[in-house]
Design a protein around this motif. Structure first.
Motif: not given
Length: 333
Positions: A244-249
């Motif tokens: 999984m890839l995540q771009a957070e705040n």
């Protein structure tokens, strides 16, 4: 590259700063229906406040940047094409999908770059996520989730002319979904008014969830709200066959406080000007690359039509309570 700016409001000022930052471009003129706004920006940048006809008729001006009100975008794109200018236009092309199709047809033979302002593509975090995804970091993409919550709703007077949440707000997220996953097969929209009853009275919604379904079984969900008490919530999560890839705040600061009461950190940046200021500069540099270096345009007229087509499908889906197929009649493809 000599550039003229259409629109001296909030987003126009952001673009003016981006033009100044890139050494390959120079802002030489500005126009706005509010003459005082044009004069103020002209004085700030030591440039001329001119009429639209003067700008379009000046062969020394290489490019126009359209940051005026939405109802002017399609006419100005076509005028820029007729004048032989390179064109950068803020989203959307128009509130009417039919009108956007007309612009696409008329701009097809233009030999100068035309770029749509989907700034989130150029956010360093989202761009890094896309790069890792395309490099195969998580295998085949299967489930995409996009979250976009504003800190507070805009004035109702704005809502009345905005074209509605799907065309005004979620259009950025439709473009992000297309940017990462391509165009879907169908759109299913849900929406309600939970934040401000006046928004509902104006015929719009302020809370929405849309599901995009793809021909190979992939799914994408988009969540929008006009209110998040903690700030501007902008996240992307992409689940793949191998991870999984995540771009957070992006937070107001990086300080984390840990004590017996718990662990706390700062809130997300307050709104889009703070959150995406870097993205606007990178976006403008990409447009200059296309104009000066001959690089490909990273977000063209077809991308603008595609995002608007998804918004149109969402509106139809909300009204009919059923999924809407995405066909060439919607995309103009």
């Amino acid at each position: 590259m000599k550039v003229a700016l259409f629109g001296a409001g909030r987003i126009g000022k952001v673009h003016a700063a981006s033009i100044k930052t890139d050494p390959r471009s120079t802002l030489v003129a500005v126009t706005d229906v509010v003459s005082e706004a044009a004069e103020a920006l002209a004085q700030e940048y030591d440039i001329a406040a001119r009429s639209p006809d003067e700008i379009l008729g000046d062969p020394a001006i290489d490019a126009i940047l359209i940051a005026s009100s939405t109802n002017t975008h399609s006419d100005l794109i076509e005028a820029g094409v007729a004048a032989g200018k390179a064109i950068f236009c803020e989203k959307p092309i128009d509130l009417s999908l039919e009108r956007a199709h007309g612009v696409l047809a008329r701009a097809g033979s233009h030999d100068k770059p035309i770029m749509m302002g989907f700034n989130r593509r150029f956010d360093p975090n989202f761009a890094a996520l896309k790069a890792r995804f395309e490099a195969g970091a998580i295998g085949k993409g299967e489930l995409l989730a996009i979250t976009s919550f504003d800190p507070a709703p805009p004035p109702v007077d704005y809502i009345k002319v905005s074209g509605g949440l799907y065309r005004d707000m979620m259009i950025h997220d439709f473009d992000m979904a297309a940017f990462l996953f391509g165009m879907p097969q169908s759109v299913m929209a849900h929406g309600s008014c939970l934040v401000d009853a006046q928004i509902g009275a104006a015929g719009d919604i302020d809370t929405a969830v849309v599901t995009l379904s793809y021909s190979d079984g992939r799914l994408a969900t988009i969540r929008n709200s006009r209110r998040a008490a903690f700030g501007y919530d902008q996240r992307v999560e992409l689940l793949g066959s191998e991870g999984m890839l995540q771009a957070e705040n992006v937070l107001e600061n990086t300080v984390v406080e840990a004590n017996a009461r718990g662990v706390t950190s700062a809130k997300p940046m307050h709104f889009f000007l703070e959150r995406y200021m870097r993205a606007y500069g990178i976006e403008w540099a990409a447009f200059v690359d296309a104009c000066v270096e001959g690089a490909p345009v990273p977000a063209g007229i077809q991308d603008g039509v595609n995002a608007l087509a998804l918004a149109e499908a969402a509106n139809i889906s909300l009204a009919q309570g059923q999924p809407i197929e995405i066909t060439s009649a919607l995309t103009g493809g």
